[in-house]
Design a protein around this motif. Structure first.
Motif, PDB file in Angstrom:
ATOM      1  N   SER A   1     -19.275 -21.316  56.991  1.00  0.00           N
ATOM      2  CA  SER A   1     -19.945 -20.173  55.971  1.00  0.00           C
ATOM      3  C   SER A   1     -20.721 -19.079  57.295  1.00  0.00           C
ATOM      4  CB  SER A   1     -21.166 -21.192  56.014  1.00  0.00           C
ATOM      5  OG  SER A   1     -20.392 -22.561  55.022  1.00  0.00           O
TER       6      SER A   1
ATOM      7  N   ILE B   1     -18.295 -16.835  57.085  1.00  0.00           N
ATOM      8  CA  ILE B   1     -17.758 -15.870  55.755  1.00  0.00           C
ATOM      9  C   ILE B   1     -19.097 -15.058  55.352  1.00  0.00           C
ATOM     10  CG2 ILE B   1     -17.085 -16.396  53.357  1.00  0.00           C
ATOM     11  CD1 ILE B   1     -15.194 -17.331  54.536  1.00  0.00           C
ATOM     12  N   THR B   2     -20.081 -15.557  56.314  1.00  0.00           N
ATOM     13  CA  THR B   2     -21.254 -14.344  55.843  1.00  0.00           C
ATOM     14  C   THR B   2     -21.059 -12.869  56.279  1.00  0.00           C
ATOM     15  OG1 THR B   2     -22.888 -15.995  55.255  1.00  0.00           O
ATOM     16  CG2 THR B   2     -23.867 -14.097  55.759  1.00  0.00           C
TER      17      THR B   2
ATOM     18  N   TRP C   1     -19.158 -21.803  50.484  1.00  0.00           N
ATOM     19  CA  TRP C   1     -20.121 -21.108  51.096  1.00  0.00           C
ATOM     20  C   TRP C   1     -21.471 -22.109  51.502  1.00  0.00           C
ATOM     21  CZ3 TRP C   1     -24.457 -17.947  50.229  1.00  0.00           C
ATOM     22  CH2 TRP C   1     -24.825 -17.064  51.075  1.00  0.00           C
TER      23      TRP C   1
END
Ligand code: HEM
Ligand code: HEM
Length: 195
Positions: free
Chosen positions: A53, A56-57, A121
């Protein structure tokens, strides 16, 4: 402080993206390196999920950063920088931009090709599977690429940070200072303004 950069200063949004991404990559690198040493047990899954997550951020911030960069041209190099040095810096910056995309994308590709669990996410919403299911060949390639690209990022970022410090302590110019978040508010004249 101005949101946009101008001919001599970085704007606050460019600085925000630069330093947020630096800090998140640092945290992400530590989590990644510790994570792969953990026992392969269900209790390690939350650490993996957090790493994915956060990665991906970073990718999303890289997209926003590059998007903003299209509207926000960078300042000129500080006065008196030799052509070869400006060229080397530009090349390093292009490489860093490529890597802040390539590292998280290769991680996402590895996760997709492994297809162990659906990717979420932060448990909030699902993300697409890039390979449409399990794929052993892509999995092996992406795993190697993720690790290798990470180490390339470490080397390029270390060279980049060293160059910034040399500018500051050896050349004593404004290159580093004008990228720092707490500087330029009072409008200390960058050296190129007095050239
Ligand atoms: C800038 C973002 C990222 C950085 C800096 C980063 C860094 C790392 C590092 C240092 C490792 C350990 C490599 C090793 O020694 O084997 C690792 C492993 C891993 N990363 Fe990332 N990562 C990022 C983004 C992502 C993303 C977005 C995903 C998935 C969506 C991901 C999934 C994984 C997985 C599954 C592993 C374990 C690989 C294995 O078991 O061999 N990473 N990452
Ligand atoms: C993961 C680590 C890092 C990444 C990915 C990164 C990436 C970048 C990129 C892509 C640029 C070019 C910005 C543009 O032209 O739009 C830049 C500029 C800059 N970075 Fe970094 N950076 C990192 C770490 C650091 C560190 C640790 C320092 C300080 C010690 C630093 C200092 C600077 C400075 C001073 C500039 C402006 C250079 C100039 O005016 O030509 N960066 N960085």
């Amino acid at each position: 402080m101005a949101l946009k950069s101008d001919a001599t200063r970085w704007g606050s949004l460019a600085k925000f993206f630069h330093w947020t991404i630096v800090l998140l990559i640092l945290a992400q690198a530590i989590i990644g390196l510790v994570m792969v040493e953990l026992p392969k047990r269900p209790s390690s899954i939350p650490v993996y999920s957090f790493h994915k997550s956060l990665g991906i951020t970073i990718l999303a911030l890289a997209v926003l950063r590059l998007g903003w960069r299209l509207f926000d041209p960078r300042p000129r190099e500080v006065a008196g920088m030799p052509h070869w040095q400006a060229l080397g810096a530009r090349l390093g910056h292009v490489l860093l931009y490529v890597l802040i995309f390539a590292v998280p994308l290769s991680g996402w590709l590895f996760d997709s090709a492994s297809s162990l669990r659906p990717l979420y996410w932060f448990n909030l919403f699902p993300l697409p599977n890039l390979t449409g299911g399990k794929n052993e060949a892509v999995k092996e390639f992406a795993e190697g690429a993720h690790e290798l690209l990470f180490w390339v990022l470490v080397v390029v970022a270390a060279g980049h940070a060293a160059a910034a410090l040399i500018h500051h302590f050896h050349n004593r110019d404004e290159t580093l200072v004008r990228m720092l978040p707490w500087r330029n508010r009072a409008g200390r004249a960058p050296s190129s303004e007095v050239s």
